[in-house]
Design an enzyme around this catalytic site. Sequence first.
Site, PDB file in Angstrom:
ATOM      1  N   LYS A 134       0.839  -1.211   0.000  1.00  0.00           N
ATOM      2  CA  LYS A 134       0.000   0.000   0.000  1.00  0.00           C
ATOM      3  C   LYS A 134       0.870   1.255   0.000  1.00  0.00           C
ATOM      4  O   LYS A 134       0.604   2.210  -0.732  1.00  0.00           O
ATOM      5  CB  LYS A 134      -0.943  -0.009   1.208  1.00  0.00           C
ATOM      6  N   GLN A 162      -4.735  -1.044   9.249  1.00  0.00           N
ATOM      7  CA  GLN A 162      -4.620  -2.418   8.749  1.00  0.00           C
ATOM      8  C   GLN A 162      -5.246  -3.396   9.740  1.00  0.00           C
ATOM      9  O   GLN A 162      -4.966  -3.354  10.934  1.00  0.00           O
ATOM     10  CB  GLN A 162      -3.136  -2.751   8.492  1.00  0.00           C
ATOM     11  N   ASP A 201     -11.070   2.660   3.079  1.00  0.00           N
ATOM     12  CA  ASP A 201     -11.415   1.240   2.983  1.00  0.00           C
ATOM     13  C   ASP A 201     -12.908   1.028   2.694  1.00  0.00           C
ATOM     14  O   ASP A 201     -13.307  -0.051   2.265  1.00  0.00           O
ATOM     15  CB  ASP A 201     -11.107   0.532   4.318  1.00  0.00           C
TER      16      ASP A 201
HETATM   17  N1  GUN Z   1      -6.706  -6.592   6.078  1.00  0.00           N
HETATM   18  C1  GUN Z   1      -6.928  -7.414   5.016  1.00  0.00           C
HETATM   19  N2  GUN Z   1      -7.499  -6.731   4.019  1.00  0.00           N
HETATM   20  C2  GUN Z   1      -7.642  -5.457   4.442  1.00  0.00           C
HETATM   21  C3  GUN Z   1      -8.163  -4.274   3.851  1.00  0.00           C
HETATM   22  O1  GUN Z   1      -8.636  -4.240   2.705  1.00  0.00           O
HETATM   23  N3  GUN Z   1      -8.106  -3.157   4.624  1.00  0.00           N
HETATM   24  C4  GUN Z   1      -7.611  -3.148   5.882  1.00  0.00           C
HETATM   25  N4  GUN Z   1      -7.623  -1.999   6.555  1.00  0.00           N
HETATM   26  N5  GUN Z   1      -7.125  -4.233   6.464  1.00  0.00           N
HETATM   27  C5  GUN Z   1      -7.141  -5.367   5.745  1.00  0.00           C
END
Ligand code: GUN
Length: 283
Positions: A51, A95, A118
């Site tokens: 990311k 996350q 998200d």
């Molecule tokens: N953990 C696994 N996938 C995601 C996601 O798309 N966003 C976040 N914040 N955590 C995750």
Amino acid sequence: MIIDGKQISQSLKDAMKIEVDALAEQYGRRPCLMVIIVGDNPASRSYVRGKIKATEYCGFDGHLVELPEDVSEATLLAEINKLNNDPLVDGILVQLPLPKHISEDKVIAAISAEKDVDGFHPENVARLWLNQHCILPCTPKGIIELLDQAGVEMAGKKAVVIGRSNIVGKPVAKLLLDRNATVTIAHSRTKDLAAVCREADILVAAVGRAKMVTAEFVKPGAAVIDVGINRTEDGRLVGDVDYEAVLPVAGAITPVPGGVGPMTITMLMRNTIECFLNRMNNK
Ligand code: GUN
């Protein structure tokens, strides 16, 4: 046809890079994404690296906030609050999963809905189901983008989604419905799952079990979207679909890795730009 998510994702990021330079020129600053990670779960670390790399590639501002595994819920909430109130921050991502002593529900709800890149905040989820302007969750949004880019017609088609999670199954079903597909949400307790799936023109597998979707699940010519992320005993990354067996039957298929995964990160970049624009234009 193999739907090359990696390549589609790359060309979308290249376009965003150019767009972001133009936005910086027009608005005097760049979109800013802040990513928070708690602890050092290796899988989470690896996702977060991807990311941050994409954030840098697209020319955004922002960085990683690293908090220790034993950080208190109150400290994390205070950090989120600080970012909520920072006028130069457009997107906030925490996350998941979080350590057991921290409530994920509380954390998700604490992120300002307009900075929730998200699309997990209850306000964004409600707005999605009410057909109101909202931030779409990244993986479902990426799946629709892949189907569009591959030229897969959704209107009037039968779609089956295996999986009913809040992050993938339910929202992707809603987005397919919005594109006028007729949607069935199936799951591990669905009776004769293979027969239900064999009806699908578009099959989305989001269950988290390697090789669950075999050739007998797939109608000849169907588009198969594999959202699974599973590790084999020897550490390889595989999806929910028995790829070798399904490839000759499917009309189109996403590989793992290199299918849905890269699109999730690319849609996160897209959402950050949208949050930036909404905030700059005071929407
Ligand atoms: N953990 C696994 N996938 C995601 C996601 O798309 N966003 C976040 N914040 N955590 C995750």
